[in-house]
Design a protein around this motif. Structure first.
Motif, PDB file in Angstrom:
ATOM      1  N   CYS A 146      -6.823   0.200   7.212  1.00  0.00           N
ATOM      2  CA  CYS A 146      -6.297  -0.722   6.211  1.00  0.00           C
ATOM      3  C   CYS A 146      -7.292  -1.130   5.134  1.00  0.00           C
ATOM      4  CB  CYS A 146      -5.785  -1.990   6.897  1.00  0.00           C
ATOM      5  SG  CYS A 146      -4.732  -1.702   8.333  1.00  0.00           S
ATOM      6  N   VAL A 147      -8.571  -1.069   5.455  1.00  0.00           N
ATOM      7  CA  VAL A 147      -9.593  -1.635   4.587  1.00  0.00           C
ATOM      8  C   VAL A 147      -9.647  -0.965   3.209  1.00  0.00           C
ATOM      9  CG1 VAL A 147     -11.587  -0.226   5.279  1.00  0.00           C
ATOM     10  CG2 VAL A 147     -11.911  -2.626   4.692  1.00  0.00           C
ATOM     11  N   SER A 148      -9.295   0.301   3.114  1.00  0.00           N
ATOM     12  CA  SER A 148      -9.398   0.977   1.816  1.00  0.00           C
ATOM     13  C   SER A 148      -8.455   0.380   0.770  1.00  0.00           C
ATOM     14  CB  SER A 148      -9.147   2.477   1.966  1.00  0.00           C
ATOM     15  OG  SER A 148      -7.842   2.717   2.430  1.00  0.00           O
ATOM     16  N   CYS A 149      -7.329  -0.152   1.190  1.00  0.00           N
ATOM     17  CA  CYS A 149      -6.387  -0.781   0.242  1.00  0.00           C
ATOM     18  C   CYS A 149      -6.423  -2.306   0.289  1.00  0.00           C
ATOM     19  CB  CYS A 149      -4.958  -0.319   0.520  1.00  0.00           C
ATOM     20  SG  CYS A 149      -4.689   1.422   0.165  1.00  0.00           S
ATOM     21  N   HIS A 150      -6.696  -2.860   1.474  1.00  0.00           N
ATOM     22  CA  HIS A 150      -6.617  -4.310   1.631  1.00  0.00           C
ATOM     23  C   HIS A 150      -7.970  -5.009   1.599  1.00  0.00           C
ATOM     24  CE1 HIS A 150      -2.312  -4.277   2.275  1.00  0.00           C
ATOM     25  NE2 HIS A 150      -2.466  -3.253   3.106  1.00  0.00           N
ATOM     26  N   GLU A 187       5.119  -0.506  10.009  1.00  0.00           N
ATOM     27  CA  GLU A 187       5.832   0.655  10.545  1.00  0.00           C
ATOM     28  C   GLU A 187       6.502   1.487   9.456  1.00  0.00           C
ATOM     29  OE1 GLU A 187       7.036  -0.908  15.012  1.00  0.00           O
ATOM     30  OE2 GLU A 187       8.541  -1.014  13.424  1.00  0.00           O
ATOM     31  N   GLN A 188       7.190   0.824   8.540  1.00  0.00           N
ATOM     32  CA  GLN A 188       8.016   1.539   7.570  1.00  0.00           C
ATOM     33  C   GLN A 188       7.359   1.724   6.211  1.00  0.00           C
ATOM     34  OE1 GLN A 188      11.818  -0.448   7.484  1.00  0.00           O
ATOM     35  NE2 GLN A 188      12.091  -0.224   9.688  1.00  0.00           N
ATOM     36  N   GLY A 189       6.351   0.918   5.924  1.00  0.00           N
ATOM     37  CA  GLY A 189       5.735   0.972   4.606  1.00  0.00           C
ATOM     38  C   GLY A 189       6.686   0.422   3.561  1.00  0.00           C
ATOM     39  N   GLU A 190       6.196   0.299   2.357  1.00  0.00           N
ATOM     40  CA  GLU A 190       7.026  -0.168   1.246  1.00  0.00           C
ATOM     41  C   GLU A 190       6.231  -0.014  -0.033  1.00  0.00           C
ATOM     42  OE1 GLU A 190       8.849  -4.346  -0.312  1.00  0.00           O
ATOM     43  OE2 GLU A 190       9.098  -3.926   1.799  1.00  0.00           O
ATOM     44  N   GLY A 191       6.887   0.429  -1.078  1.00  0.00           N
ATOM     45  CA  GLY A 191       6.184   0.622  -2.348  1.00  0.00           C
ATOM     46  C   GLY A 191       5.072   1.644  -2.185  1.00  0.00           C
ATOM     47  N   SER A 192       3.854   1.252  -2.536  1.00  0.00           N
ATOM     48  CA  SER A 192       2.728   2.180  -2.436  1.00  0.00           C
ATOM     49  C   SER A 192       2.119   2.223  -1.032  1.00  0.00           C
ATOM     50  CB  SER A 192       1.652   1.817  -3.459  1.00  0.00           C
ATOM     51  OG  SER A 192       1.167   0.524  -3.194  1.00  0.00           O
ATOM     52  N   MET A 193       2.576   1.337  -0.138  1.00  0.00           N
ATOM     53  CA  MET A 193       2.047   1.345   1.225  1.00  0.00           C
ATOM     54  C   MET A 193       2.769   2.392   2.058  1.00  0.00           C
ATOM     55  SD  MET A 193       1.621  -1.684   3.982  1.00  0.00           S
ATOM     56  CE  MET A 193       1.329  -1.270   5.698  1.00  0.00           C
ATOM     57  N   PRO A 194       2.011   3.293   2.677  1.00  0.00           N
ATOM     58  CA  PRO A 194       2.644   4.299   3.527  1.00  0.00           C
ATOM     59  C   PRO A 194       3.076   3.707   4.873  1.00  0.00           C
ATOM     60  CG  PRO A 194       0.270   4.558   3.596  1.00  0.00           C
ATOM     61  CD  PRO A 194       0.563   3.465   2.587  1.00  0.00           C
ATOM     62  N   ALA A 195       3.982   4.391   5.535  1.00  0.00           N
ATOM     63  CA  ALA A 195       4.402   4.002   6.885  1.00  0.00           C
ATOM     64  C   ALA A 195       3.308   4.399   7.877  1.00  0.00           C
ATOM     65  CB  ALA A 195       5.711   4.698   7.228  1.00  0.00           C
ATOM     66  N   PHE A 196       3.087   3.543   8.865  1.00  0.00           N
ATOM     67  CA  PHE A 196       2.071   3.804   9.876  1.00  0.00           C
ATOM     68  C   PHE A 196       2.650   3.970  11.273  1.00  0.00           C
ATOM     69  CE2 PHE A 196      -0.617   2.385   6.477  1.00  0.00           C
ATOM     70  CZ  PHE A 196      -1.829   3.022   6.688  1.00  0.00           C
ATOM     71  N   LYS A 197       3.980   4.007  11.415  1.00  0.00           N
ATOM     72  CA  LYS A 197       4.552   4.073  12.762  1.00  0.00           C
ATOM     73  C   LYS A 197       4.205   5.373  13.479  1.00  0.00           C
ATOM     74  CE  LYS A 197       9.178   5.808  11.810  1.00  0.00           C
ATOM     75  NZ  LYS A 197      10.590   5.521  11.904  1.00  0.00           N
ATOM     76  N   GLY A 228      -4.379  -4.324  -6.319  1.00  0.00           N
ATOM     77  CA  GLY A 228      -3.471  -5.282  -6.922  1.00  0.00           C
ATOM     78  C   GLY A 228      -3.217  -6.484  -6.031  1.00  0.00           C
ATOM     79  N   PRO A 229      -2.633  -7.528  -6.597  1.00  0.00           N
ATOM     80  CA  PRO A 229      -2.437  -8.789  -5.875  1.00  0.00           C
ATOM     81  C   PRO A 229      -1.537  -8.670  -4.647  1.00  0.00           C
ATOM     82  CG  PRO A 229      -1.608  -8.940  -8.148  1.00  0.00           C
ATOM     83  CD  PRO A 229      -2.197  -7.591  -7.975  1.00  0.00           C
ATOM     84  N   ALA A 230      -0.612  -7.742  -4.645  1.00  0.00           N
ATOM     85  CA  ALA A 230       0.295  -7.592  -3.493  1.00  0.00           C
ATOM     86  C   ALA A 230      -0.445  -7.115  -2.251  1.00  0.00           C
ATOM     87  CB  ALA A 230       1.421  -6.625  -3.832  1.00  0.00           C
ATOM     88  N   THR A 231      -1.652  -6.578  -2.403  1.00  0.00           N
ATOM     89  CA  THR A 231      -2.399  -6.085  -1.253  1.00  0.00           C
ATOM     90  C   THR A 231      -3.319  -7.145  -0.649  1.00  0.00           C
ATOM     91  OG1 THR A 231      -4.173  -5.167  -2.625  1.00  0.00           O
ATOM     92  CG2 THR A 231      -2.311  -3.705  -2.098  1.00  0.00           C
ATOM     93  N   ASN A 232      -3.347  -8.335  -1.224  1.00  0.00           N
ATOM     94  CA  ASN A 232      -4.144  -9.430  -0.686  1.00  0.00           C
ATOM     95  C   ASN A 232      -3.470  -9.950   0.585  1.00  0.00           C
ATOM     96  OD1 ASN A 232      -5.044 -12.167  -0.127  1.00  0.00           O
ATOM     97  ND2 ASN A 232      -6.039 -12.120  -2.108  1.00  0.00           N
ATOM     98  N   LEU A 233      -4.209  -9.929   1.696  1.00  0.00           N
ATOM     99  CA  LEU A 233      -3.669 -10.368   2.989  1.00  0.00           C
ATOM    100  C   LEU A 233      -4.324 -11.652   3.494  1.00  0.00           C
ATOM    101  CD1 LEU A 233      -3.527  -6.914   4.828  1.00  0.00           C
ATOM    102  CD2 LEU A 233      -1.678  -8.112   3.642  1.00  0.00           C
ATOM    103  N   GLN A 234      -5.103 -12.311   2.662  1.00  0.00           N
ATOM    104  CA  GLN A 234      -5.856 -13.475   3.116  1.00  0.00           C
ATOM    105  C   GLN A 234      -4.958 -14.582   3.667  1.00  0.00           C
ATOM    106  OE1 GLN A 234      -8.176 -14.059  -0.439  1.00  0.00           O
ATOM    107  NE2 GLN A 234      -9.942 -13.030   0.477  1.00  0.00           N
ATOM    108  N   LYS A 235      -3.773 -14.771   3.128  1.00  0.00           N
ATOM    109  CA  LYS A 235      -2.843 -15.796   3.613  1.00  0.00           C
ATOM    110  C   LYS A 235      -1.466 -15.189   3.836  1.00  0.00           C
ATOM    111  CE  LYS A 235      -5.342 -19.621   1.628  1.00  0.00           C
ATOM    112  NZ  LYS A 235      -5.260 -20.901   0.948  1.00  0.00           N
TER     113      LYS A 235
END
Length: 118
Positions: free
Chosen positions: A54-58, A89-99, A67-74
């Motif tokens: 996860c660290v490469s995007c988050h 599991e399913q991903g969304e937008g630019s996030m791939p699925a990891f299931k 981008g701001p949508a990848t901020n997981l701090q809160k």
């Protein structure tokens, strides 16, 4: 003796040393870069999965790098553990699925850990 006759040499040497010091300070031990600010506090196995997947995007401090949508701090303020599980599991937008990449236990661990980030 050459430096005494050439003030430009002294200036270049000084600037080079300052750049090296600045780069050293940026490199390894800052809180955000190492996750020591508390963002990556958690069970070793969960943090290890996060760092590997996860660290490469988050980001190393959950700050988001794409981008701001990848901020997981809160993220726990806006998403439940169930919502986070579905996202992983399913991903969304630019996030791939990891299931198919992560086990159910790894996804559950990440989801519960991230849901607690408030």
């Amino acid at each position: 003796m050459f430096a005494k006759r050439n003030p430009i040499f002294i200036l270049i040497l000084f600037v080079s040393l300052m750049l090296m010091l600045a780069l050293t300070a940026c490199g390894g031990s800052g809180n955000a870069a190492s996750g020591k600010d508390g963002a990556l506090d958690g069970p070793d196995e969960v943090v290890s999965v996060y760092k590997a997947n996860c660290v490469s995007c988050h980001g190393t401090g959950l700050q988001g790098r794409v981008g701001p949508a990848t901020n997981l701090q809160k993220v726990g303020e806006r998403m439940s553990a169930s919502d986070i599980t579905q996202q992983i599991e399913q991903g969304e937008g630019s996030m791939p699925a990891f299931k198919d990449r992560l086990t159910t236990e790894e996804i559950t661990g990440l989801s519960n850990w991230l849901a607690a980030k408030k």
